[in-house]
Motif scaffolding. Structure first.
Motif, short mmCIF file in Angstrom:
data_model
loop_
_atom_site.label_atom_id
_atom_site.label_comp_id
_atom_site.label_asym_id
_atom_site.label_seq_id
_atom_site.Cartn_x
_atom_site.Cartn_y
_atom_site.Cartn_z
N GLU A 95 0.67 -1.18 0.04
CA GLU A 95 0.11 -0.07 0.08
C GLU A 95 0.97 1.04 0.13
OE1 GLU A 95 -4.02 1.30 2.63
OE2 GLU A 95 -2.47 0.06 3.52
N ILE A 96 1.86 1.28 0.61
CA ILE A 96 3.09 2.34 0.90
C ILE A 96 3.62 2.53 -0.64
CG2 ILE A 96 5.19 3.15 1.95
CD1 ILE A 96 3.84 1.75 4.45
N SER A 97 3.77 1.52 -1.11
CA SER A 97 4.71 1.53 -2.22
C SER A 97 3.72 2.16 -3.56
CB SER A 97 5.47 0.22 -2.84
OG SER A 97 4.70 -0.76 -3.10
N ASP A 98 2.55 1.74 -3.26
CA ASP A 98 1.28 2.22 -4.09
C ASP A 98 1.18 3.65 -4.12
OD1 ASP A 98 1.18 -0.33 -5.54
OD2 ASP A 98 -0.80 -0.70 -4.66
N GLN A 99 0.96 4.21 -3.00
CA GLN A 99 0.84 5.60 -2.58
C GLN A 99 1.76 6.44 -2.90
OE1 GLN A 99 -1.85 7.15 -0.88
NE2 GLN A 99 -3.16 5.42 -0.79
N LEU A 100 3.07 5.87 -2.77
CA LEU A 100 4.16 6.87 -3.24
C LEU A 100 4.77 6.46 -4.66
CD1 LEU A 100 6.02 6.89 0.37
CD2 LEU A 100 4.49 8.64 -0.57
N ALA A 101 4.47 5.56 -5.31
CA ALA A 101 4.92 5.22 -6.59
C ALA A 101 6.48 4.87 -6.44
CB ALA A 101 4.35 6.45 -7.51
N ILE A 102 6.75 3.87 -5.83
CA ILE A 102 8.10 3.63 -5.37
C ILE A 102 8.08 2.02 -5.47
CG2 ILE A 102 8.71 5.50 -4.24
CD1 ILE A 102 8.32 3.80 -1.41
N ALA A 103 9.13 1.31 -5.85
CA ALA A 103 9.31 0.20 -5.88
C ALA A 103 9.13 -0.62 -4.47
CB ALA A 103 10.62 -0.36 -6.36
N ARG A 104 8.36 -2.02 -4.28
CA ARG A 104 8.28 -2.59 -3.06
C ARG A 104 9.33 -2.82 -2.42
NH1 ARG A 104 7.45 -5.23 0.61
NH2 ARG A 104 5.82 -6.84 1.22
N SER A 105 10.67 -2.97 -3.04
CA SER A 105 11.69 -3.30 -2.42
C SER A 105 12.41 -2.20 -1.84
CB SER A 105 13.00 -3.91 -3.49
OG SER A 105 12.88 -3.09 -4.50
N ASN A 106 12.04 -1.03 -2.36
CA ASN A 106 12.53 0.20 -1.85
C ASN A 106 11.63 0.43 -0.54
OD1 ASN A 106 13.43 2.94 -1.29
ND2 ASN A 106 12.95 3.67 -3.33
N ALA A 107 10.49 0.40 -0.60
CA ALA A 107 9.67 0.52 0.54
C ALA A 107 9.99 -0.46 1.66
CB ALA A 107 8.16 0.25 0.21
N SER A 108 10.04 -1.59 1.45
CA SER A 108 10.73 -2.53 2.28
C SER A 108 12.03 -2.18 3.03
CB SER A 108 10.83 -4.13 1.82
OG SER A 108 9.81 -4.49 1.30
N ASN A 109 12.85 -1.81 2.32
CA ASN A 109 14.43 -1.35 3.02
C ASN A 109 14.27 -0.11 3.62
OD1 ASN A 109 15.58 -3.37 1.68
ND2 ASN A 109 16.04 -2.44 -0.22
N SER A 110 13.22 0.79 3.34
CA SER A 110 13.04 2.06 3.97
C SER A 110 12.40 1.81 5.20
CB SER A 110 12.16 3.06 3.10
OG SER A 110 12.79 3.35 1.98
N LEU A 111 11.15 0.86 5.21
CA LEU A 111 10.53 0.47 6.40
C LEU A 111 11.51 -0.09 7.56
CD1 LEU A 111 7.33 -0.87 4.79
CD2 LEU A 111 7.31 1.09 6.22
N LYS A 112 12.48 -0.98 7.00
CA LYS A 112 13.56 -1.59 7.98
C LYS A 112 14.19 -0.30 8.67
CE LYS A 112 14.05 -5.85 5.62
NZ LYS A 112 14.85 -6.50 4.69
N GLU A 113 14.69 0.80 7.80
CA GLU A 113 15.49 1.92 8.37
C GLU A 113 14.66 2.54 9.42
OE1 GLU A 113 18.20 5.67 6.95
OE2 GLU A 113 17.54 3.91 5.48
N LEU A 114 13.46 2.81 9.01
CA LEU A 114 12.62 3.51 10.04
C LEU A 114 12.51 2.83 11.42
CD1 LEU A 114 10.09 4.91 7.57
CD2 LEU A 114 11.37 6.30 8.96
N MET A 115 12.39 1.43 11.19
CA MET A 115 12.21 0.54 12.42
C MET A 115 13.45 0.60 13.14
SD MET A 115 9.24 -1.61 12.24
CE MET A 115 9.73 -3.18 12.96
N GLY A 116 14.72 0.54 12.52
CA GLY A 116 15.79 0.76 13.26
C GLY A 116 16.13 2.29 14.12
N TRP A 117 15.53 3.20 13.46
CA TRP A 117 15.28 4.64 14.17
C TRP A 117 14.05 4.60 15.21
CZ3 TRP A 117 18.33 8.81 13.51
CH2 TRP A 117 19.17 8.93 12.61
N LYS A 118 13.37 3.50 15.31
CA LYS A 118 12.24 3.32 16.08
C LYS A 118 11.32 4.57 16.14
CE LYS A 118 15.21 1.30 19.68
NZ LYS A 118 15.74 1.21 20.99
N LEU A 119 11.15 4.81 14.69
CA LEU A 119 10.06 5.78 14.30
C LEU A 119 8.67 5.32 13.88
CD1 LEU A 119 12.49 8.50 12.54
CD2 LEU A 119 11.55 8.69 14.78
#
Length: 195
Positions: free
Chosen positions: A61-85
């Motif tokens: 859903e995030i990748s659709d909303q932002l028109a980004i690759a699913r892999s990009n969304a997954s990697n970005s989500l991991k980074e945000l989880m690392g920041w605890k945001l």
């Protein structure tokens, strides 16, 4: 707020078109600010989208909303989880991972500050400590250079100590202290201006 000019994605999706203009503008602006702070633009945009979302969202859903690759969304989500945001949220009957953002602004800023401290300030303190020790024992280092290294070390460790003290202050007290702003300066004796 500066208006961010949007470049239309090559594969327009109906999901992306469903973003209200204010949400789209917020996401784009947050992405630009993230880029200026050294954070990947997509990571910042996903954070902004989740911050404004009224319900948890999954990666597709995030990748659709932002028109980004699913892999990009997954990697970005991991980074945000690392920041605890952001955090994972289970949704009954759906096996996909859903995510929601930290909504408490003070917690969010504290976590960002802590992450930046660990990635930037702590290594600087360690490097300056080594430089200071090596300079003290090297006769080839001039007194002026040694003094400048010492001054930089003292400044960085003082700021690090100040941060460590500020982070222990309860959020409500810290918020009041910040809001007091210039009023606090009335109680500080005025000294000579630095050259």
């Amino acid at each position: 707020m500066t208006e961010i000019t949007e470049i239309a994605p090559q594969n327009d999706s109906p999901q992306q078109d469903s973003l209200p203009p204010a949400v789209r503008q917020f996401v784009l602006h947050w992405g630009e600010m993230g880029g200026q702070w050294g954070v990947n633009r997509t990571v910042a945009q996903i954070h902004a989208l989740l911050y404004l979302a009224e319900r948890p969202m999954h990666a597709e859903e995030i990748s659709d909303q932002l028109a980004i690759a699913r892999s990009n969304a997954s990697n970005s989500l991991k980074e945000l989880m690392g920041w605890k945001l952001i955090r994972r949220v289970p949704i009954m009957g759906d096996r996909r991972d859903h995510f929601t953002a930290e909504l408490d602004l003070w917690q969010m800023m504290t976590r960002i500050a802590e992450g930046r401290k660990q990635r930037e300030i702590d290594p600087a303190v360690a490097a300056l400590s080594i430089c200071r020790e090596e300079a003290a024992n090297d006769p080839r280092i001039s007194a002026a250079a040694r003094e400048r290294i010492e001054s930089m070390h003292d400044f960085v460790t003082t700021m690090d100590g100040w941060y460590s003290e500020m982070i222990t202050i309860p959020t409500g007290t810290l918020a009041r202290l910040i809001k007091m702003g210039r009023k606090v300066l009335k109680f500080i004796p005025k000294g000579k201006k630095a050259d």
